[in-house]
Scaffold this motif. Structure first.
Motif, short mmCIF file in Angstrom:
data_model
loop_
_atom_site.label_atom_id
_atom_site.label_comp_id
_atom_site.label_asym_id
_atom_site.label_seq_id
_atom_site.Cartn_x
_atom_site.Cartn_y
_atom_site.Cartn_z
N ARG A 112 0.82 -1.22 0.00
CA ARG A 112 0.00 0.00 0.00
C ARG A 112 0.85 1.27 0.00
NH1 ARG A 112 -3.28 0.87 4.43
NH2 ARG A 112 -2.29 -0.67 5.77
N PHE A 113 1.95 1.25 -0.72
CA PHE A 113 2.83 2.41 -0.74
C PHE A 113 3.25 2.75 -2.16
CE2 PHE A 113 6.82 4.72 -0.44
CZ PHE A 113 6.49 5.68 0.51
N GLU A 114 3.24 4.05 -2.47
CA GLU A 114 3.78 4.57 -3.73
C GLU A 114 4.78 5.67 -3.38
OE1 GLU A 114 2.94 2.86 -6.27
OE2 GLU A 114 1.04 1.98 -5.63
N LEU A 115 5.62 6.05 -4.34
CA LEU A 115 6.68 7.01 -4.05
C LEU A 115 6.55 8.26 -4.90
CD1 LEU A 115 9.26 7.78 -2.58
CD2 LEU A 115 10.56 6.51 -4.32
N GLY A 116 6.10 9.35 -4.29
CA GLY A 116 6.17 10.65 -4.93
C GLY A 116 7.54 11.26 -4.67
N LEU A 117 8.12 11.87 -5.69
CA LEU A 117 9.50 12.34 -5.59
C LEU A 117 9.63 13.69 -6.29
CD1 LEU A 117 12.33 11.38 -4.62
CD2 LEU A 117 12.63 10.35 -6.88
N GLY A 118 10.39 14.61 -5.67
CA GLY A 118 10.60 15.92 -6.26
C GLY A 118 12.05 16.33 -6.24
N THR A 119 12.36 17.39 -6.95
CA THR A 119 13.75 17.87 -7.02
C THR A 119 14.18 18.59 -5.76
OG1 THR A 119 13.00 19.95 -8.02
CG2 THR A 119 13.66 18.19 -9.52
N GLY A 120 13.19 19.08 -4.98
CA GLY A 120 13.50 19.90 -3.82
C GLY A 120 13.20 21.36 -4.11
N SER A 121 13.01 22.12 -3.05
CA SER A 121 12.75 23.55 -3.15
C SER A 121 13.09 24.17 -1.80
CB SER A 121 11.30 23.83 -3.53
OG SER A 121 10.41 23.26 -2.59
N PHE A 122 12.83 25.45 -1.64
CA PHE A 122 13.15 26.15 -0.39
C PHE A 122 14.60 25.86 0.01
CE2 PHE A 122 8.61 25.04 -0.27
CZ PHE A 122 8.06 26.32 -0.26
N ALA B 128 9.00 8.04 -15.75
CA ALA B 128 8.23 7.97 -14.50
C ALA B 128 6.94 7.19 -14.68
CB ALA B 128 7.93 9.38 -14.00
N ASP B 129 6.36 6.81 -13.56
CA ASP B 129 5.09 6.09 -13.55
C ASP B 129 3.91 7.03 -13.33
OD1 ASP B 129 6.29 3.34 -13.62
OD2 ASP B 129 7.15 4.06 -11.73
N GLY B 130 4.19 8.26 -12.89
CA GLY B 130 3.11 9.19 -12.64
C GLY B 130 3.62 10.61 -12.51
N TRP B 131 2.70 11.54 -12.60
CA TRP B 131 2.97 12.98 -12.48
C TRP B 131 2.07 13.54 -11.40
CZ3 TRP B 131 0.34 17.25 -15.66
CH2 TRP B 131 0.95 18.49 -15.42
N VAL B 132 2.66 14.35 -10.47
CA VAL B 132 1.91 14.88 -9.33
C VAL B 132 2.04 16.40 -9.28
CG1 VAL B 132 1.41 14.55 -6.88
CG2 VAL B 132 2.68 12.79 -8.10
N VAL C 270 0.05 5.03 -19.84
CA VAL C 270 0.56 4.25 -18.70
C VAL C 270 0.96 5.17 -17.55
CG1 VAL C 270 1.40 2.45 -20.26
CG2 VAL C 270 3.01 4.20 -19.42
N ILE C 271 1.02 6.47 -17.80
CA ILE C 271 1.47 7.44 -16.80
C ILE C 271 0.28 7.97 -16.02
CG2 ILE C 271 2.67 9.63 -16.41
CD1 ILE C 271 4.08 9.09 -19.17
N ALA C 272 0.26 7.76 -14.71
CA ALA C 272 -0.80 8.30 -13.86
C ALA C 272 -0.67 9.81 -13.77
CB ALA C 272 -0.73 7.67 -12.47
N ARG C 273 -1.80 10.50 -13.66
CA ARG C 273 -1.82 11.96 -13.56
C ARG C 273 -2.57 12.33 -12.28
NH1 ARG C 273 0.19 13.01 -19.21
NH2 ARG C 273 0.16 10.89 -20.01
N ILE C 274 -1.81 12.65 -11.23
CA ILE C 274 -2.35 12.88 -9.90
C ILE C 274 -2.37 14.38 -9.64
CG2 ILE C 274 -2.02 12.40 -7.43
CD1 ILE C 274 -0.16 10.22 -9.87
N TYR C 275 -3.51 14.92 -9.25
CA TYR C 275 -3.67 16.38 -9.13
C TYR C 275 -4.01 16.73 -7.69
CZ TYR C 275 -4.77 20.93 -11.39
OH TYR C 275 -4.77 22.24 -11.83
#
Length: 296
Positions: A98-108, A187-191, A222-227
Protein backbone atom coordinates in the motif's frame (compact mmCIF):
# COMPACT_ATOMS: atom_id res chain seq x y z
CA UNK A 1 -6.14 17.20 -24.21
CA UNK A 2 -7.12 13.54 -24.36
CA UNK A 3 -8.86 11.46 -21.76
CA UNK A 4 -6.36 8.67 -21.22
CA UNK A 5 -9.09 6.29 -20.05
CA UNK A 6 -7.42 5.50 -16.75
CA UNK A 7 -9.49 4.50 -13.70
CA UNK A 8 -10.39 7.45 -11.48
CA UNK A 9 -8.84 7.64 -8.03
CA UNK A 10 -9.43 10.00 -5.11
CA UNK A 11 -7.56 10.80 -1.92
CA UNK A 12 -6.78 13.32 0.79
CA UNK A 13 -3.79 15.65 1.11
CA UNK A 14 -3.58 16.53 4.84
CA UNK A 15 -1.10 19.00 6.27
CA UNK A 16 1.18 17.04 8.65
CA UNK A 17 1.07 19.48 11.54
CA UNK A 18 2.22 17.99 14.83
CA UNK A 19 -0.39 20.01 16.68
CA UNK A 20 -3.17 18.51 14.54
CA UNK A 21 -2.20 14.84 14.66
CA UNK A 22 -5.68 13.71 15.73
CA UNK A 23 -7.16 15.53 12.74
CA UNK A 24 -4.63 14.03 10.31
CA UNK A 25 -5.36 10.52 11.58
CA UNK A 26 -9.10 11.18 11.41
CA UNK A 27 -8.72 12.19 7.75
CA UNK A 28 -6.78 8.98 7.07
CA UNK A 29 -9.58 6.94 8.70
CA UNK A 30 -12.20 8.65 6.56
CA UNK A 31 -10.18 7.90 3.43
CA UNK A 32 -9.75 4.27 4.51
CA UNK A 33 -13.39 3.71 5.45
CA UNK A 34 -15.07 5.69 2.67
CA UNK A 35 -13.46 4.02 -0.35
CA UNK A 36 -10.90 6.68 -1.22
CA UNK A 37 -7.64 5.35 -2.61
CA UNK A 38 -4.82 7.52 -1.26
CA UNK A 39 -3.40 9.57 1.56
CA UNK A 40 -0.65 11.88 0.28
CA UNK A 41 1.60 13.65 2.79
CA UNK A 42 3.89 16.56 1.93
CA UNK A 43 7.54 16.32 2.93
CA UNK A 44 9.14 19.45 4.38
CA UNK A 45 11.57 18.24 7.08
CA UNK A 46 12.73 21.78 7.87
CA UNK A 47 9.22 22.91 8.78
CA UNK A 48 9.27 22.95 12.58
CA UNK A 49 5.50 22.53 12.92
CA UNK A 50 5.42 19.40 10.77
CA UNK A 51 5.88 15.81 11.84
CA UNK A 52 8.45 13.77 9.95
CA UNK A 53 6.62 12.58 6.86
CA UNK A 54 8.06 9.06 6.87
CA UNK A 55 7.20 8.44 10.52
CA UNK A 56 3.70 9.77 9.89
CA UNK A 57 3.22 7.61 6.78
CA UNK A 58 4.22 4.52 8.76
CA UNK A 59 1.71 5.44 11.46
CA UNK A 60 -1.07 6.01 8.94
CA UNK A 61 -0.37 2.68 7.28
CA UNK A 62 -0.41 0.93 10.66
CA UNK A 63 -3.78 2.47 11.54
CA UNK A 64 -5.50 1.76 8.21
CA UNK A 65 -6.35 -1.37 6.28
CA UNK A 66 -7.06 -0.49 2.67
CA UNK A 67 -5.91 2.98 1.64
CA UNK A 68 -2.50 3.52 0.01
CA UNK A 69 -0.04 6.19 1.16
CA UNK A 70 2.64 8.20 -0.61
CA UNK A 71 4.89 11.21 0.07
CA UNK A 72 3.48 14.15 -1.88
CA UNK A 73 6.37 14.56 -2.67
CA UNK A 74 9.57 13.32 -1.00
CA UNK A 75 12.27 15.96 -0.48
CA UNK A 76 15.16 14.45 -2.42
CA UNK A 77 17.95 16.81 -1.21
CA UNK A 78 17.31 15.68 2.38
CA UNK A 79 16.56 12.01 1.58
CA UNK A 80 19.51 10.04 0.12
CA UNK A 81 17.93 7.91 -2.62
CA UNK A 82 19.41 4.55 -1.61
CA UNK A 83 18.06 4.94 1.94
CA UNK A 84 14.82 6.40 0.59
CA UNK A 85 14.41 3.31 -1.62
CA UNK A 86 14.87 1.00 1.37
CA UNK A 87 12.37 3.00 3.43
CA UNK A 88 9.83 2.86 0.60
CA UNK A 89 10.29 -0.88 0.09
CA UNK A 90 10.03 -1.48 3.83
CA UNK A 91 6.74 0.43 4.08
CA UNK A 92 5.44 -1.51 1.08
CA UNK A 93 6.29 -4.81 2.78
CA UNK A 94 4.86 -3.73 6.14
CA UNK A 95 1.61 -2.55 4.53
CA UNK A 96 1.20 -5.45 2.10
CA UNK A 97 1.67 -3.28 -0.97
CA UNK A 98 0.00 0.00 0.00
CA UNK A 99 2.83 2.41 -0.74
CA UNK A 100 3.78 4.57 -3.73
CA UNK A 101 6.68 7.01 -4.05
CA UNK A 102 6.17 10.65 -4.93
CA UNK A 103 9.50 12.34 -5.59
CA UNK A 104 10.60 15.92 -6.26
CA UNK A 105 13.75 17.87 -7.02
CA UNK A 106 13.50 19.90 -3.82
CA UNK A 107 12.75 23.55 -3.15
CA UNK A 108 13.15 26.15 -0.39
CA UNK A 109 16.89 25.85 -0.75
CA UNK A 110 17.80 28.11 2.16
CA UNK A 111 15.81 25.83 4.49
CA UNK A 112 17.35 22.71 2.94
CA UNK A 113 20.84 24.16 3.37
CA UNK A 114 20.08 25.20 6.96
CA UNK A 115 19.28 21.55 7.72
CA UNK A 116 22.56 20.32 6.26
CA UNK A 117 21.37 19.53 2.75
CA UNK A 118 22.92 20.72 -0.51
CA UNK A 119 21.95 23.90 -2.33
CA UNK A 120 21.45 23.04 -5.99
CA UNK A 121 20.85 25.13 -9.06
CA UNK A 122 17.74 24.24 -11.10
CA UNK A 123 19.86 22.27 -13.56
CA UNK A 124 21.72 20.43 -10.81
CA UNK A 125 18.45 19.57 -9.08
CA UNK A 126 17.11 17.98 -12.26
CA UNK A 127 20.34 16.05 -12.87
CA UNK A 128 20.26 14.77 -9.29
CA UNK A 129 16.64 13.64 -9.73
CA UNK A 130 17.57 11.69 -12.87
CA UNK A 131 20.34 9.92 -10.96
CA UNK A 132 18.11 9.29 -7.95
CA UNK A 133 15.51 7.47 -10.02
CA UNK A 134 18.21 5.14 -11.35
CA UNK A 135 19.55 4.53 -7.84
CA UNK A 136 16.10 3.80 -6.42
CA UNK A 137 15.26 1.31 -9.15
CA UNK A 138 18.61 -0.43 -8.69
CA UNK A 139 17.89 -0.70 -4.97
CA UNK A 140 14.53 -2.34 -5.77
CA UNK A 141 16.07 -4.78 -8.26
CA UNK A 142 16.70 -8.48 -7.73
CA UNK A 143 20.42 -8.15 -8.49
CA UNK A 144 22.88 -9.57 -5.96
CA UNK A 145 24.73 -6.26 -5.77
CA UNK A 146 24.52 -2.97 -7.62
CA UNK A 147 26.88 -0.18 -8.61
CA UNK A 148 26.23 3.35 -9.78
CA UNK A 149 28.74 6.11 -10.37
CA UNK A 150 27.00 9.44 -10.76
CA UNK A 151 27.86 13.03 -10.05
CA UNK A 152 25.52 13.24 -7.06
CA UNK A 153 25.04 9.64 -5.94
CA UNK A 154 27.13 6.48 -5.85
CA UNK A 155 26.53 2.82 -5.12
CA UNK A 156 29.58 0.62 -4.70
CA UNK A 157 28.50 -3.01 -4.58
CA UNK A 158 25.57 -2.53 -2.17
CA UNK A 159 23.16 -5.46 -1.87
CA UNK A 160 19.54 -4.41 -2.60
CA UNK A 161 16.65 -5.45 -0.39
CA UNK A 162 14.06 -6.00 0.78
CA UNK A 163 12.10 -6.07 -2.45
CA UNK A 164 8.77 -4.23 -2.57
CA UNK A 165 5.76 -6.56 -2.59
CA UNK A 166 4.21 -4.72 -5.54
CA UNK A 167 5.67 -2.55 -8.32
CA UNK A 168 5.95 0.78 -6.49
CA UNK A 169 5.21 3.70 -8.78
CA UNK A 170 7.62 6.62 -8.97
CA UNK A 171 5.50 9.75 -9.34
CA UNK A 172 7.26 13.05 -9.99
CA UNK A 173 6.02 16.35 -8.57
CA UNK A 174 7.62 18.55 -11.22
CA UNK A 175 6.70 21.29 -13.68
CA UNK A 176 9.73 22.37 -15.73
CA UNK A 177 10.43 21.53 -19.37
CA UNK A 178 13.20 19.03 -18.62
CA UNK A 179 11.39 17.40 -15.73
CA UNK A 180 8.12 17.03 -17.64
CA UNK A 181 10.10 15.26 -20.36
CA UNK A 182 11.59 13.07 -17.64
CA UNK A 183 8.08 12.10 -16.53
CA UNK A 184 7.30 11.05 -20.07
CA UNK A 185 10.50 9.07 -20.54
CA UNK A 186 10.72 7.19 -17.29
CA UNK A 187 8.23 7.97 -14.50
CA UNK A 188 5.09 6.09 -13.55
CA UNK A 189 3.11 9.19 -12.64
CA UNK A 190 2.97 12.98 -12.48
CA UNK A 191 1.91 14.88 -9.33
CA UNK A 192 1.27 18.58 -9.99
CA UNK A 193 -0.61 20.89 -7.63
CA UNK A 194 -3.42 23.20 -8.70
CA UNK A 195 -1.70 26.15 -7.03
CA UNK A 196 1.09 26.24 -9.63
CA UNK A 197 -0.15 23.88 -12.35
CA UNK A 198 -3.41 25.73 -12.85
CA UNK A 199 -5.99 24.17 -15.20
CA UNK A 200 -5.10 26.55 -18.03
CA UNK A 201 -1.47 25.35 -17.89
CA UNK A 202 -2.28 21.63 -17.94
CA UNK A 203 -2.66 21.16 -21.72
CA UNK A 204 0.85 22.39 -22.50
CA UNK A 205 2.38 20.44 -19.61
CA UNK A 206 0.55 17.24 -20.55
CA UNK A 207 1.66 17.65 -24.15
CA UNK A 208 5.32 17.83 -23.09
CA UNK A 209 4.92 14.63 -21.08
CA UNK A 210 3.17 12.85 -23.94
CA UNK A 211 5.70 13.92 -26.58
CA UNK A 212 8.56 12.59 -24.46
CA UNK A 213 6.69 9.36 -23.76
CA UNK A 214 6.02 8.70 -27.45
CA UNK A 215 9.64 9.52 -28.33
CA UNK A 216 10.74 6.95 -25.74
CA UNK A 217 8.39 4.32 -27.15
CA UNK A 218 5.92 4.55 -24.27
CA UNK A 219 2.16 4.82 -24.31
CA UNK A 220 1.26 8.09 -22.52
CA UNK A 221 -1.72 6.32 -20.96
CA UNK A 222 0.56 4.25 -18.70
CA UNK A 223 1.47 7.44 -16.80
CA UNK A 224 -0.80 8.30 -13.86
CA UNK A 225 -1.82 11.96 -13.56
CA UNK A 226 -2.35 12.88 -9.90
CA UNK A 227 -3.67 16.38 -9.13
CA UNK A 228 -3.41 18.03 -5.70
CA UNK A 229 -6.41 20.34 -5.35
CA UNK A 230 -7.37 22.74 -2.58
CA UNK A 231 -10.80 24.15 -2.02
CA UNK A 232 -13.98 24.17 0.01
CA UNK A 233 -17.29 22.53 -0.76
CA UNK A 234 -19.93 25.26 -0.56
CA UNK A 235 -17.14 27.85 -0.44
CA UNK A 236 -17.29 31.48 -1.47
CA UNK A 237 -16.99 31.02 -5.22
CA UNK A 238 -14.22 30.42 -7.72
CA UNK A 239 -12.41 27.27 -8.83
CA UNK A 240 -13.34 24.36 -6.52
CA UNK A 241 -15.08 26.72 -4.12
CA UNK A 242 -18.74 26.11 -4.97
CA UNK A 243 -21.39 23.52 -4.24
CA UNK A 244 -21.38 19.80 -5.00
CA UNK A 245 -22.56 20.31 -8.58
CA UNK A 246 -19.68 22.71 -9.29
CA UNK A 247 -17.13 20.34 -7.79
CA UNK A 248 -18.46 17.45 -9.86
CA UNK A 249 -18.47 19.50 -13.05
CA UNK A 250 -14.95 20.88 -12.57
CA UNK A 251 -13.34 17.58 -11.60
CA UNK A 252 -15.13 15.82 -14.46
CA UNK A 253 -13.76 18.41 -16.87
CA UNK A 254 -10.26 17.93 -15.47
CA UNK A 255 -10.59 14.20 -16.13
CA UNK A 256 -12.16 14.13 -19.58
CA UNK A 257 -10.60 17.26 -21.08
CA UNK A 258 -7.30 17.64 -19.23
CA UNK A 259 -6.36 14.01 -18.64
CA UNK A 260 -6.13 14.01 -14.84
CA UNK A 261 -7.16 10.71 -13.24
CA UNK A 262 -6.48 11.10 -9.52
CA UNK A 263 -7.61 13.95 -7.28
CA UNK A 264 -5.96 14.59 -3.91
CA UNK A 265 -8.23 16.88 -1.87
CA UNK A 266 -6.68 19.39 0.52
CA UNK A 267 -9.64 20.84 2.44
CA UNK A 268 -9.15 24.54 3.12
CA UNK A 269 -11.57 24.51 6.08
CA UNK A 270 -13.36 22.01 8.37
CA UNK A 271 -11.19 19.16 7.02
CA UNK A 272 -12.99 16.09 8.39
CA UNK A 273 -16.59 17.00 7.42
CA UNK A 274 -15.34 18.39 4.11
CA UNK A 275 -13.58 15.11 3.30
CA UNK A 276 -16.65 13.12 4.32
CA UNK A 277 -18.73 15.11 1.81
CA UNK A 278 -16.01 14.75 -0.83
CA UNK A 279 -16.00 10.97 -0.37
CA UNK A 280 -19.77 10.54 -0.13
CA UNK A 281 -21.04 13.08 -2.68
CA UNK A 282 -18.29 14.33 -4.98
CA UNK A 283 -16.16 11.28 -5.82
CA UNK A 284 -19.05 8.91 -6.72
CA UNK A 285 -20.70 11.54 -8.89
CA UNK A 286 -17.46 12.29 -10.75
CA UNK A 287 -16.94 8.58 -11.38
CA UNK A 288 -20.48 8.36 -12.76
CA UNK A 289 -20.09 11.40 -15.01
CA UNK A 290 -16.74 10.26 -16.40
CA UNK A 291 -18.08 6.75 -17.05
CA UNK A 292 -21.06 8.23 -18.89
CA UNK A 293 -18.77 10.43 -20.97
CA UNK A 294 -16.53 7.52 -21.91
CA UNK A 295 -19.49 5.44 -23.01
CA UNK A 296 -20.49 8.26 -25.34
Amino acid sequence: MPDYGRPLRFGVFPTPEAGKLDEVLALARVADEEDLEYVGIQDHPYQRRFLDTWMLMATVLAKTERVSVFPDVANLPLRPPAVLAKSAASLDVLSDGRFELGLGTGSFWEAVEAMGGPRRSPGEAVDALVEAIEVIRLMWSDQRSVRFDGRYYRLDGVKPGPSPVHPIGIWLGVGGRRTLALVGRTADGWVPSSGWATPDRLPDMQARIDEAAVAAGRDPAVIARIYNVWGAIDGTGGFLQGGIAQWVAELTELAVEHGMDTFMFGPSEDPVPQLQRFAAEVAPAVREQVTRHRRG
